[in-house]
Every structure is written in structure tokens, then in C-alpha cells.
Design an enzyme around this catalytic site. Sequence first.
Site, short mmCIF file in Angstrom:
data_model
loop_
_atom_site.label_atom_id
_atom_site.label_comp_id
_atom_site.label_asym_id
_atom_site.label_seq_id
_atom_site.Cartn_x
_atom_site.Cartn_y
_atom_site.Cartn_z
N ARG A 1 -5.48 11.44 9.16
CA ARG A 1 -4.75 11.67 7.91
C ARG A 1 -5.28 13.00 7.38
O ARG A 1 -6.47 13.13 7.12
CB ARG A 1 -5.02 10.53 6.92
CG ARG A 1 -4.67 9.14 7.50
CD ARG A 1 -4.71 8.08 6.43
NE ARG A 1 -4.86 6.72 6.94
CZ ARG A 1 -3.86 5.92 7.29
NH1 ARG A 1 -2.63 6.34 7.21
NH2 ARG A 1 -4.09 4.69 7.71
N ARG B 1 -0.75 -3.11 4.35
CA ARG B 1 -0.82 -2.22 3.18
C ARG B 1 -0.15 -2.89 1.98
O ARG B 1 -0.58 -3.95 1.57
CB ARG B 1 -0.21 -0.86 3.50
CG ARG B 1 -0.72 0.23 2.58
CD ARG B 1 -0.09 1.56 2.91
NE ARG B 1 -0.61 2.13 4.15
CZ ARG B 1 -1.70 2.88 4.24
NH1 ARG B 1 -2.37 3.16 3.16
NH2 ARG B 1 -2.11 3.34 5.38
O1 F6P Z 1 -0.44 1.36 7.97
C1 F6P Z 1 -1.18 0.68 8.93
C2 F6P Z 1 -2.44 0.12 8.35
O2 F6P Z 1 -3.14 -0.57 9.36
C3 F6P Z 1 -2.23 -0.78 7.13
O3 F6P Z 1 -1.85 -2.07 7.48
C4 F6P Z 1 -3.59 -0.68 6.48
O4 F6P Z 1 -3.52 -0.94 5.09
C5 F6P Z 1 -3.98 0.74 6.74
O5 F6P Z 1 -3.26 1.17 7.87
C6 F6P Z 1 -5.46 0.95 6.98
O6 F6P Z 1 -5.67 2.30 7.17
P1 F6P Z 1 -7.07 2.90 7.66
O7 F6P Z 1 -7.21 2.60 9.12
O8 F6P Z 1 -6.98 4.36 7.38
O9 F6P Z 1 -8.14 2.21 6.86
#
Ligand code: F6P
Length: 334
Positions: A76, A175
Site C-alpha cells: 500500500r 474489512r
Molecule cells: O481487503 C482484504 C483484507 O484482508 C481485509 O479483509 C482486511 O481488513 C485487510 O485486508 C487487512 O489488511 P492488512 O493485511 O494490510 O492488515
Amino acid sequence: MEKKVRRIGVFTSGGDAPGMNAAVRAVARTALHMGIECIGIRRGYHGLINGDFLPLDFNSVSGLSRRGGTMLYSARSKEFMVPEGREKAVATCKLLGIDGLVGIGGDGTFRGLLELSKLGVAVVGVPGTIDNDIACSSYTIGYDTACNTAIDSIDKLRDTMQSHERCSVVEVMGRHAGHLALYVGVACGATAVIVPEQEIDYEHDLIEPIRQARSHEQRTHFMVIVAEGVEGGAYGVAEKIREATALDTRVTILGHVQRGGAPSARDRVTATYMGYEAVKLLVAGKTNRVICLQDDKYVDFDIAEALSMKKSLDIQTYTVMKALTGMEQLKPKA
Ligand code: F6P
């Protein structure tokens, strides 16, 4: 006159999802089949800004369909959020001679693609996220595998909860959306499923059915599925159950395990079709589109339009879940 597409770039961005690799393979192989070069951009928008890429030939994507994660890595990028970062990404596209870009990811990825298209880059998005929360598409790559992974873990958990006569509260990813939690809850015959899209009266919809099942049906173990977007999460729900019933209540957060593993047949095949369609769109001179699945057909949507849509919870599935669990009234949030 339409510009001939000579080189396509492909990248994965945001949370990874099983099947992303199959989509990368499909993009590369389709491009090569059409006499177009393909390069993989590593680490999403971060890689686009920094020119982090590798050429993808026929062999470099061989055997990729069955592999979980993403060979292109995912990230990201904060830098891409500001105009200077986006200008750098456009400069990389020019430098690398990219005539079209395929971005595989969720809504964050599509927002980025929209910005790039405003700056003149030809872009197509492919929905890849375990959350299945892209409104214009009935399906997103990774959802099926994530559901199966969650079900597998919950089935195992149920064995030990049964032995110890406990209540299990399992938090599922998604999410802000409850699609994954609802589907998983129905599939594993949960006592209750709590999702952010639906109001719940805890006393009436959760505690009372548990009490009834305990006293009238002599049930001694319970499985409650909570979507991560629910206020207070699984710990908050577990606390409510503990206080009201004195049941030995344990919390399990499934977390990132849901994003891993070899993709299911559905994810491999969907990813393959979507990757193929994405290249065909770029070759046809289309841009600013996202590939979607609608009524078993692959169609494409304007990205801005796709982003303005909101996917609502499948109320039919929610109704069935409630009927089978004893959770009764439907109360959609205002
Ligand atoms: O969008 C996919 C997801 O796995 C969501 O279900 C979750 O909230 C988020 O990404 C977690 O993101 P990260 O891996 O950046 O913590």
C-alpha cells in the site's frame, strides 16, 4: 487512429488474494499470445513509482495458477496518494513504454487506476480481494478460497468446542463488509452471524436463542461468527455472551490465514478469465474499465461508476441464515 499496444504492465496491489497469481499469468500469456510484451510491476504502486519491474515471458509465469500469494508482491503506497507520487508513476509508464496497465486488487487499487487514467495512462482493473466487496461484480478473485480456508478452520475449532462445551466466537476478515462472514457462517452452520450491515439486538437475537437452545435442546456448544467490521469485534461480542450466559466463551481471530493457500478451482478459473478479458480490452483501445462478473458473464464497467456503487449484503442469504439459526427480525442499518 488507435495507438497499437506493444507493451502491457501488470501489478497486484492492496491485500493479496488467492488467485492473483493466476490473473498475472493470464495477463502475461494473453499478451504474449497477441504478440504484446508483458512486464510485471513489483510491489504495486510503490513499484510503479520506483520502476521496480521484471519482464514476464511464457516460462516465468509457468505453474503460477496454483500458487497462493502474489509473485509480484503487494504493497500500500503512501507516496502514490500525493500528486507528485502519481506523476512519478506516469513517468515510469512512459520510461518503460507501457501502453496499457492492468491493476489487480480491490477498491483502493481501482481508485489509483482512475487517477492514472486521468493522467493519460490506459488502465484496466481486475477485482482481486477476499472481501468480495466490489459492487459492480458478483465475485472477486480470492473469495472462494478464503471462505474454504475459514470453513476448514472453523470445523476444526468446532470439534474442540464441542468436547469442552464452550462457546466459540470467530472473527472473520472482510474489512467493512460482512459478505465473507455471512457465507462462512451459513456454510458452517453457525449459531449466529453478526455483520456490520445489519442491526442486531444482542439480547433478542443472540443471547435468548443461546439460552433457549441450552435449556430446551440441551445444546452445550455454540459457534458465533463475527465480521471484523462489527463494532467491538469478536472480543466485544464474546464479552456480551459471557456476561449474559456464563458460558466458557473463547475468541479466535482467523486473520491473515484467510488470505493464504493455493487458490480453489473457482478462483483460478475466474482469475484466468478476468486476466484474459483485461488484455483484450486494452488491445481494443479501451481504458478506465474494470472487469466484472455479472450473471455468469464477464463484462466491463467504467471505474468511476464502479467506485460510486455500494454492494449491499445478500439479504436472501441473511434471511436463510436467520431462519436456520433462530436470529429473527431483519433490521437493515439506516
Ligand atoms: O481487503 C482484504 C483484507 O484482508 C481485509 O479483509 C482486511 O481488513 C485487510 O485486508 C487487512 O489488511 P492488512 O493485511 O494490510 O492488515
